[in-house]
Design a protein around this motif. Structure first.
Motif, short mmCIF file in Angstrom:
data_model
loop_
_atom_site.label_atom_id
_atom_site.label_comp_id
_atom_site.label_asym_id
_atom_site.label_seq_id
_atom_site.Cartn_x
_atom_site.Cartn_y
_atom_site.Cartn_z
N TYR A 171 121.72 74.47 173.46
CA TYR A 171 122.20 73.11 173.21
C TYR A 171 121.72 72.15 174.29
CZ TYR A 171 125.41 69.33 172.01
OH TYR A 171 125.96 68.12 171.65
N MET A 172 121.86 72.53 175.53
CA MET A 172 121.45 71.63 176.62
C MET A 172 119.93 71.43 176.65
SD MET A 172 124.23 70.53 177.84
CE MET A 172 123.47 69.58 179.17
N SER A 173 119.19 72.46 176.24
CA SER A 173 117.73 72.27 176.18
C SER A 173 117.37 71.24 175.12
CB SER A 173 117.04 73.61 175.89
OG SER A 173 117.24 74.02 174.55
N LEU A 174 118.13 71.22 174.01
CA LEU A 174 117.90 70.22 172.97
C LEU A 174 118.32 68.83 173.43
CD1 LEU A 174 119.20 72.20 169.84
CD2 LEU A 174 116.81 71.66 170.37
N THR A 228 124.47 63.52 171.19
CA THR A 228 124.86 63.56 172.60
C THR A 228 123.82 62.90 173.48
OG1 THR A 228 126.22 65.56 172.32
CG2 THR A 228 125.34 65.13 174.52
N ARG A 229 122.55 63.13 173.19
CA ARG A 229 121.48 62.48 173.96
C ARG A 229 121.59 60.96 173.84
NH1 ARG A 229 117.72 65.35 172.16
NH2 ARG A 229 116.99 64.04 170.45
N TRP A 230 121.85 60.47 172.63
CA TRP A 230 121.99 59.02 172.41
C TRP A 230 123.20 58.48 173.17
CZ3 TRP A 230 125.88 56.06 170.18
CH2 TRP A 230 125.54 54.74 169.87
N LEU A 231 124.32 59.23 173.14
CA LEU A 231 125.50 58.79 173.87
C LEU A 231 125.24 58.74 175.38
CD1 LEU A 231 128.19 60.88 171.95
CD2 LEU A 231 128.04 58.37 171.96
N CYS A 232 124.57 59.75 175.90
CA CYS A 232 124.27 59.78 177.33
C CYS A 232 123.37 58.61 177.73
CB CYS A 232 123.61 61.10 177.70
SG CYS A 232 124.71 62.54 177.64
N GLY A 234 125.05 55.86 180.05
CA GLY A 234 124.69 56.29 181.39
C GLY A 234 125.39 57.58 181.82
N ILE A 235 125.60 58.48 180.87
CA ILE A 235 126.24 59.76 181.18
C ILE A 235 125.16 60.76 181.60
CG2 ILE A 235 127.68 61.63 180.28
CD1 ILE A 235 128.59 59.64 178.07
N PRO A 236 125.29 61.41 182.74
CA PRO A 236 124.29 62.42 183.13
C PRO A 236 124.21 63.54 182.09
CG PRO A 236 125.68 61.84 185.00
CD PRO A 236 126.31 61.21 183.80
N ARG A 237 123.00 63.98 181.80
CA ARG A 237 122.82 65.04 180.81
C ARG A 237 122.94 66.40 181.48
NH1 ARG A 237 117.35 63.48 177.56
NH2 ARG A 237 117.68 61.23 177.29
N ASP A 238 124.11 66.73 181.92
CA ASP A 238 124.32 68.03 182.58
C ASP A 238 125.68 68.59 182.16
OD1 ASP A 238 126.40 66.92 184.27
OD2 ASP A 238 124.86 66.16 185.61
N ARG A 239 125.91 69.85 182.56
CA ARG A 239 127.12 70.56 182.13
C ARG A 239 128.38 70.11 182.87
NH1 ARG A 239 129.51 72.63 179.66
NH2 ARG A 239 129.67 74.89 179.72
N ASN A 240 128.22 69.22 183.86
CA ASN A 240 129.40 68.64 184.48
C ASN A 240 129.95 67.49 183.65
OD1 ASN A 240 129.45 70.33 186.77
ND2 ASN A 240 127.84 69.09 187.74
N HIS A 241 129.12 66.95 182.77
CA HIS A 241 129.53 65.78 182.00
C HIS A 241 129.48 66.02 180.49
CE1 HIS A 241 128.33 64.21 185.95
NE2 HIS A 241 129.26 63.29 185.74
N ILE A 242 128.82 67.08 180.07
CA ILE A 242 128.83 67.52 178.67
C ILE A 242 129.57 68.84 178.66
CG2 ILE A 242 127.44 68.11 176.65
CD1 ILE A 242 125.15 66.48 177.96
N ILE A 243 130.82 68.82 178.21
CA ILE A 243 131.69 69.97 178.42
C ILE A 243 132.36 70.40 177.12
CG2 ILE A 243 132.14 69.31 180.82
CD1 ILE A 243 134.88 68.27 179.92
N VAL A 286 131.06 63.77 177.41
CA VAL A 286 131.00 64.13 176.00
C VAL A 286 131.69 65.49 175.89
CG1 VAL A 286 129.53 64.72 174.04
CG2 VAL A 286 128.86 62.87 175.60
N ILE A 287 132.69 65.58 175.01
CA ILE A 287 133.46 66.82 174.89
C ILE A 287 133.17 67.46 173.53
CG2 ILE A 287 135.75 67.85 174.89
CD1 ILE A 287 136.68 65.67 176.75
N ILE A 288 132.78 68.72 173.57
CA ILE A 288 132.38 69.48 172.39
C ILE A 288 133.57 70.26 171.84
CG2 ILE A 288 130.81 71.25 171.51
CD1 ILE A 288 129.43 68.65 172.44
N HIS A 289 133.84 70.07 170.54
CA HIS A 289 134.96 70.73 169.87
C HIS A 289 134.47 71.53 168.66
CE1 HIS A 289 138.08 68.13 171.83
NE2 HIS A 289 137.10 67.24 171.83
N THR A 290 135.32 72.42 168.19
CA THR A 290 135.14 73.11 166.92
C THR A 290 136.33 72.79 166.03
OG1 THR A 290 133.99 74.91 168.05
CG2 THR A 290 134.74 75.33 165.80
N THR A 291 136.08 72.49 164.76
CA THR A 291 137.12 71.96 163.89
C THR A 291 138.20 72.96 163.52
OG1 THR A 291 135.82 72.51 161.91
CG2 THR A 291 135.54 70.29 162.83
#
Length: 352
Positions: free
Chosen positions: A346-349, A307-311, A315-324, A222-227
């Motif tokens: 964000y990751m705690s949420l 992001t939680r729903w997508l993971c 089957g995406i691990p909920r960590d900073r190696n896969h949520i970037i 999951v890749i996080i962007h700003t518009t």
């Protein structure tokens, strides 16, 4: 005399930490062109949160606090230049002039729509704001214009350049005209993948149709962007066949509303790296990297739930190696979501 003082403020005075005249600039421009000051400030707030971004353009090539636009589909910057007899370059960078330019364009549109007259009631400026936005689709236009009038209704307050700007709440009943019925989702697919999203389709030339699970192109990130622009503006941009860019989801700052624009199985063009595009979901967040205030609690919570729903779904691990962040993509030239993005929160949420 008040107007003359506003026009003669030098760049040196504007740069001084002791002199700020933003509230006065809005009031003077509103008075000069007979535009309601609530409307002028609300348009600016919805577009930029009263920030000029030091003359740098948005993704729609819009400039200054009033987001005066210069792109193939919309030309409010050029219109303001003609109305005021000022150069586009000055309008891009000089704050009082940019505000005057926005007011002049709003008044010009209003008179064009109303046989040379200005609307008598605040709510009758709705279609004026809609045309000022310049979006091609009526449903997207309504998203933006509704937000402007919600700002008028609820008011706003921010500290900008050392000055506290205040827009007091004003009751208003918008007259939406043809936009009253502009509610339906856009595109052939009317049901988003994510249950809590609305669906508005990106233009088919801005993403690659695929079947990633069936093709073995497993979604891993999951890749996080700003518009770098407004919510409605970003949606409109992804609908533009000339933009050559898209994301799967866009999230609004004020309330966390989610719009899906590309199906999860398809490949959005968001990462600037084809391999990462193929294996990721892109989420755009309304705001600007360098400006505080856009990453609200509502935006964080809504994005984290998505992001939680997508993971969980892929089957995406909920960590900073896969949520970037976009800045972490190999070869990235972008810095979003930037240092103001609170990754720990964000990751705690996400992991709640």
């Amino acid at each position: 005399m008040v107007l003359v003082v506003t026009l003669l403020i030098s760049p040196e005075v504007w740069a001084s930490e002791d002199h700020y005249f933003l509230q006065h600039a809005f009031e003077a421009a509103a008075a000069e062109f007979d535009v309601p000051v609530q409307l002028l400030m609300a348009v600016s707030y919805a577009e930029t949160r009263w920030n000029d971004h030091q003359g740098q353009p948005s993704h729609l090539n819009g400039y200054g606090m009033m987001h005066l636009v210069d792109n193939p589909n919309h030309h409010t910057l050029g219109q303001a230049s003609r109305l005021l007899g000022e150069s586009p370059e000055r309008l891009k960078t000089e704050i009082p002039l940019n505000i005057r330019g926005g007011a002049a364009v709003l008044a010009w549109i209003a008179k064009k729509q109303n046989g040379g007259h200005l609307p008598e009631k605040l709510g009758q400026w709705y279609t004026v704001v809609a045309e000022y936005a310049g979006y091609q689709d009526e449903a997207v236009t309504r998203i933006y214009t509704d937000e402007v009038f919600q700002v008028i209704q609820s008011g706003a307050k921010r500290k900008v350049k050392g000055e506290t700007l205040l827009l007091s709440p004003t009751k208003v009943k918008p007259y939406k005209g043809k936009y009253e019925k502009a509610k339906k989702p856009i595109g052939k697919k009317s049901t988003p993948d994510y249950p809590n999203a609305r669906w508005i389709a990106a233009h088919s030339s801005n993403y690659t149709a695929a079947n990633r699970e069936g093709d073995g192109k497993r979604i891993q990130y999951v890749i996080i962007h700003t518009t770098q622009g407004s919510y409605a503006g970003s949606i409109s941009w992804f609908q533009n066949p000339d933009s050559n860019v898209s994301a799967h989801y866009v999230i609004r700052s004020s309330d966390g509303e989610v719009t899906q624009m590309v199906q999860n199985k398809d490949i959005a063009w968001h990462a600037g790296n084809w391999d990462y595009n193929v294996h990721s979901i892109g989420i755009e967040h309304e705001g600007y990297v360098e400006q505080p205030g856009w990453y609200t609690d509502s935006l964080y919570r809504s994005s984290a739930a998505l992001t939680r729903w997508l993971c969980d779904t892929y089957g995406i691990p909920r960590d900073r190696n896969h949520i970037i962040g976009h800045n972490q993509v190999p070869g990235a030239t972008h810095t979003d979501p930037g240092p103001l993005w609170d990754w720990n929160w964000y990751m705690s949420l996400v992991n709640q």
